[in-house]
Design a protein around this motif. Structure first.
Motif, PDB file in Angstrom:
ATOM      1  N   ASP A   4      13.703   7.893  -2.494  1.00  0.00           N
ATOM      2  CA  ASP A   4      12.561   7.435  -3.291  1.00  0.00           C
ATOM      3  C   ASP A   4      12.005   6.171  -2.643  1.00  0.00           C
ATOM      4  O   ASP A   4      12.475   5.064  -2.892  1.00  0.00           O
ATOM      5  CB  ASP A   4      13.002   7.156  -4.731  1.00  0.00           C
ATOM      6  N   LEU A   5      11.006   6.355  -1.795  1.00  0.00           N
ATOM      7  CA  LEU A   5      10.448   5.225  -1.050  1.00  0.00           C
ATOM      8  C   LEU A   5       9.803   4.203  -1.965  1.00  0.00           C
ATOM      9  O   LEU A   5       9.844   3.002  -1.695  1.00  0.00           O
ATOM     10  CB  LEU A   5       9.433   5.727  -0.025  1.00  0.00           C
ATOM     11  N   SER A   6       9.207   4.663  -3.064  1.00  0.00           N
ATOM     12  CA  SER A   6       8.558   3.740  -3.997  1.00  0.00           C
ATOM     13  C   SER A   6       9.578   2.824  -4.664  1.00  0.00           C
ATOM     14  O   SER A   6       9.337   1.628  -4.850  1.00  0.00           O
ATOM     15  CB  SER A   6       7.786   4.524  -5.060  1.00  0.00           C
ATOM     16  N   ALA A   7      10.746   3.388  -4.993  1.00  0.00           N
ATOM     17  CA  ALA A   7      11.789   2.581  -5.633  1.00  0.00           C
ATOM     18  C   ALA A   7      12.338   1.534  -4.678  1.00  0.00           C
ATOM     19  O   ALA A   7      12.783   0.466  -5.098  1.00  0.00           O
ATOM     20  CB  ALA A   7      12.920   3.487  -6.122  1.00  0.00           C
ATOM     21  N   VAL A   8      12.299   1.836  -3.379  1.00  0.00           N
ATOM     22  CA  VAL A   8      12.769   0.884  -2.376  1.00  0.00           C
ATOM     23  C   VAL A   8      11.700  -0.168  -2.075  1.00  0.00           C
ATOM     24  O   VAL A   8      12.002  -1.291  -1.697  1.00  0.00           O
ATOM     25  CB  VAL A   8      13.171   1.620  -1.085  1.00  0.00           C
ATOM     26  N   GLY A   9      10.417   0.210  -2.275  1.00  0.00           N
ATOM     27  CA  GLY A   9       9.313  -0.716  -2.006  1.00  0.00           C
ATOM     28  C   GLY A   9       8.617  -0.429  -0.700  1.00  0.00           C
ATOM     29  O   GLY A   9       7.956  -1.303  -0.139  1.00  0.00           O
ATOM     30  N   MET A  10       8.746   0.813  -0.209  1.00  0.00           N
ATOM     31  CA  MET A  10       8.164   1.145   1.089  1.00  0.00           C
ATOM     32  C   MET A  10       7.066   2.193   0.966  1.00  0.00           C
ATOM     33  O   MET A  10       6.984   3.132   1.753  1.00  0.00           O
ATOM     34  CB  MET A  10       9.249   1.621   2.054  1.00  0.00           C
ATOM     35  N   ASP A  11       6.213   2.049  -0.028  1.00  0.00           N
ATOM     36  CA  ASP A  11       5.058   2.928  -0.137  1.00  0.00           C
ATOM     37  C   ASP A  11       3.806   2.141   0.251  1.00  0.00           C
ATOM     38  O   ASP A  11       3.656   0.979  -0.099  1.00  0.00           O
ATOM     39  CB  ASP A  11       4.917   3.489  -1.555  1.00  0.00           C
ATOM     40  N   PHE A  12       2.912   2.787   0.970  1.00  0.00           N
ATOM     41  CA  PHE A  12       1.720   2.118   1.479  1.00  0.00           C
ATOM     42  C   PHE A  12       0.494   2.532   0.671  1.00  0.00           C
ATOM     43  O   PHE A  12       0.431   3.633   0.127  1.00  0.00           O
ATOM     44  CB  PHE A  12       1.497   2.458   2.954  1.00  0.00           C
ATOM     45  N   ALA A  13      -0.492   1.636   0.634  1.00  0.00           N
ATOM     46  CA  ALA A  13      -1.749   1.910  -0.059  1.00  0.00           C
ATOM     47  C   ALA A  13      -2.612   2.845   0.779  1.00  0.00           C
ATOM     48  O   ALA A  13      -2.380   3.035   1.977  1.00  0.00           O
ATOM     49  CB  ALA A  13      -2.493   0.600  -0.334  1.00  0.00           C
ATOM     50  N   GLU A  14      -3.634   3.429   0.153  1.00  0.00           N
ATOM     51  CA  GLU A  14      -4.498   4.392   0.826  1.00  0.00           C
ATOM     52  C   GLU A  14      -5.233   3.793   2.020  1.00  0.00           C
ATOM     53  O   GLU A  14      -5.507   4.469   2.998  1.00  0.00           O
ATOM     54  CB  GLU A  14      -5.512   4.974  -0.170  1.00  0.00           C
ATOM     55  N   ASP A  15      -5.577   2.498   1.894  1.00  0.00           N
ATOM     56  CA  ASP A  15      -6.356   1.879   2.967  1.00  0.00           C
ATOM     57  C   ASP A  15      -5.493   1.432   4.147  1.00  0.00           C
ATOM     58  O   ASP A  15      -6.015   0.936   5.136  1.00  0.00           O
ATOM     59  CB  ASP A  15      -7.152   0.689   2.439  1.00  0.00           C
ATOM     60  N   GLN A  16      -4.180   1.614   4.044  1.00  0.00           N
ATOM     61  CA  GLN A  16      -3.284   1.224   5.139  1.00  0.00           C
ATOM     62  C   GLN A  16      -3.048   2.417   6.069  1.00  0.00           C
ATOM     63  O   GLN A  16      -1.930   2.884   6.256  1.00  0.00           O
ATOM     64  CB  GLN A  16      -1.959   0.695   4.585  1.00  0.00           C
ATOM     65  N   LYS A  17      -4.123   2.890   6.666  1.00  0.00           N
ATOM     66  CA  LYS A  17      -4.070   4.082   7.507  1.00  0.00           C
ATOM     67  C   LYS A  17      -3.208   3.872   8.753  1.00  0.00           C
ATOM     68  O   LYS A  17      -2.661   4.816   9.315  1.00  0.00           O
ATOM     69  CB  LYS A  17      -5.487   4.477   7.934  1.00  0.00           C
ATOM     70  N   GLY A  18      -3.094   2.634   9.197  1.00  0.00           N
ATOM     71  CA  GLY A  18      -2.332   2.356  10.406  1.00  0.00           C
ATOM     72  C   GLY A  18      -0.847   2.195  10.172  1.00  0.00           C
ATOM     73  O   GLY A  18      -0.098   1.964  11.115  1.00  0.00           O
ATOM     74  N   CYS A  19      -0.402   2.315   8.930  1.00  0.00           N
ATOM     75  CA  CYS A  19       1.014   2.151   8.594  1.00  0.00           C
ATOM     76  C   CYS A  19       1.687   3.521   8.550  1.00  0.00           C
ATOM     77  O   CYS A  19       1.238   4.424   7.827  1.00  0.00           O
ATOM     78  CB  CYS A  19       1.166   1.436   7.256  1.00  0.00           C
TER      79      CYS A  19
END
Length: 553
Positions: free
Chosen positions: A295-310
């Protein structure tokens, strides 16, 4: 003379107005202008003279003041140097303005001390050789002292709230043993293309244990850094039993987050990491060795939509993990090395023996038994390094008999690495038994799924299955699961599967020890191996491989 002086530098209209005034008014006007000019002349003529005289009269005062300022500068310089030394001991980088200040302070201090120790100062005092000092030298030295004091005062006023900063994170991770092969170049090219694709945010790489996924992930990190595809590259190992706190901490350290370890709440840590990652526009996060959906969100590793380069790159032994709910958009399989690549890898690790003509036939047979699995090839190559021919022959015999534990390093690095994939099947006893049953087939065999169904039904392997169609569906489901975990391979047709030789060796060992399932590779050894009635009675499955046209039976 006065009139000409007055006219120079005054507006023409004022001069022209003089004749229009009365005689008395004109005189008063001229007197006022004259007084103003005289004042200005005095200011520009007298003040420089006074200043030059001041250098003569205040020589000692200027010199003493310079000594005081230089002493204070030295003390300030030492205090700052202590802070700089402490920062360097902590591995931090020093701010450029701090370095420049220290350099300037050292230079000014050295020049001032040389100036103060100059023999020219002796000429400024009265001596027995002459009743009068050298006034020119006195003025010059006093003037230089005063100007130097002004420079030193500017340095002394400067204060630094911080002198250092954490160094940029260097993700250069030692990738010892990585070798460039054509099969790996193709995989690298595919991964790099996916990383450059703005429509792909998450990439998955999968393959059996020991296939070289971790080395490829590290190589991706190095290439991405060298080509400057990302501002930052962070890599962490997830492992079979993931620790969210450790994962967060490793990523936080890569990002330079201070005091992150002091945060105890998992939710707060996740929010803090998410907040920090939100500031990145171009970052690659590599999560290596993922065994279960994370669960990447629970870990804190989810990116926003505008972070296309991530981007996120995951490696796993299990295809089904990447195909799950994690949102992997591009999946790349890592396969075994070709025969030529396997031989090349073995030679580079075995040393000079690999070039010995007498060892060549054995070398090829040993590499063939490893079936292109890098971890098996490198492990046995290191075990045979500088060993004699008889040791090589014994190692080949052990490999052919599927006895990995008798070869140095094979038990720890190869056997356990593959067994853990078997153990990961958990309570799926049907899947485990079907896998062990597959291992009892001949080496490199094309195993028909129909045969697995027949053996499984006859063995009573499947629970709550009452028709052939139900049995066929159950077997196909189990086979797909085992293929997704890279424990079985796709055969030459859709209704056949294969098993990697090294995985087969490990499964044969497990089958014999834990499930009393025996594989008799040579019919001539049957009587010898099954002379004990107890072994007959204890066995649940016996696989007897009989060569074609054998006349013993």
């Amino acid at each position: 003379m006065i009139i000409s002086l007055i006219i120079v530098g005054f507006p023409l209209d004022l001069i022209l107005e003089v004749p229009r005034r009365s005689k008395s008014e004109s005189m008063d006007f001229l007197i006022g202008i004259t007084a103003s000019v005289v004042t200005n002349v005095a200011e520009y003529a007298v003040n420089p003279v006074c200043r030059q005289l001041g250098y003569l009269f205040y020589y000692k005062s200027n010199i003493d003041n310079l000594k005081t300022q230089i002493q204070q500068l030295g003390e300030a310089r030492d205090r700052l140097q202590h802070r700089v030394d402490e920062a360097r001991r902590n591995g931090e980088e020093i701010e450029a303005d701090v370095e420049n200040w220290l350099s300037s302070a050292d230079r000014i201090k050295e020049e001032s001390e040389n100036f103060l120790q100059s023999e020219d100062h002796a000429k400024t005092r009265c001596t027995s050789s002459g009743p009068f000092p050298n006034l020119v030298s006195r003025r010059q030295l006093s003037r230089k002292a005063k100007k130097t004091v002004h420079v030193v005062e500017i340095l002394n006023v400067k204060k630094f709230e911080r002198v250092s900063f954490p160094p940029p994170i260097d993700i250069s991770i030692e990738n010892k043993g990585y070798q460039v092969f054509e099969s790996r170049v193709r995989i690298m090219r595919e991964i790099m293309e996916a990383l450059k694709d703005v429509n792909v945010r998450m990439i998955g790489m999968y393959g059996m244990g020991g296939i070289g996924k971790t080395m490829l992930a590290k190589e991706v990190a190095e290439v991405a850094k060298k080509e400057k595809l990302f501002d930052k590259v962070a890599i962490t190992t997830v492992s079979q039993n993931p620790d969210d706190e450790s994962i967060q901490q490793e990523i936080a350290e890569e990002l330079g987050l201070k005091k992150f370890a002091e945060i105890k709440s998992k939710l707060v840590r996740a929010n803090r990491l998410r907040q920090r990652l939100s500031k990145e526009k171009n970052i690659l996060v590599i999560l290596d060795d993922v065994w279960n959906e994370l669960d990447l969100s629970a870990v804190g590793m989810d990116f926003a939509e505008d972070q296309k380069g991530c981007k996120i790159l995951l490696t796993s032994r299990f295809l089904n993990v990447l195909q799950g709910s994690m949102g992997v958009e591009r999946i790349i399989e890592v396969r075994v090395l070709s025969d030529a690549e396997g031989i090349d890898l073995f030679k580079k690790n075995v040393g000079s023996s690999g070039e010995n003509v007498d060892f060549q036939p054995l070398l090829k047979d040993i590499v063939k038994e490893c079936a292109g699995l890098p971890i098996a090839i490198t492990t046995i190559a290191h075990a045979l390094r500088y060993e004699r021919l008889s040791t090589w022959k014994d190692a080949l015999l052990q490999l052919k008999r599927s006895i990995l534990t008798n070869i140095e390093g094979m038990d720890e690095k190869v056997y356990k690495s593959i067994k853990v994939s078997y153990d990961c099947l958990g309570s799926d006893e049907e899947g485990k038994s079907l896998l062990l049953l597959s291992s009892l087939h001949e080496e490199d065999a094309e195993i028909e799924i129909k045969d697995l169904m027949i053996y499984g039904v006859g063995w009573g392997l499947f629970q709550h299955v009452y028709t052939l169609e139900e049995a066929r569906n159950r077997v196909c489901s189990l086979v797909d699961k085992l293929k997704a975990r890279c424990l079985l391979l796709q055969g030459d047709s859709h209704d056949r599967v294969k098993m990697h030789d090294v995985i087969r060796d490990v499964m044969i060992s497990i089958a014999s020890q834990d499930k009393r399932m025996h594989n008799i590779a040579n019919i001539d050894k049957f009587d010898e191996e099954f002379s004990s009635k107890k072994r007959h009675a204890d066995s649940t499955v016996v696989s007897l491989l009989v060569p074609r046209h054998h006349n013993k039976l």
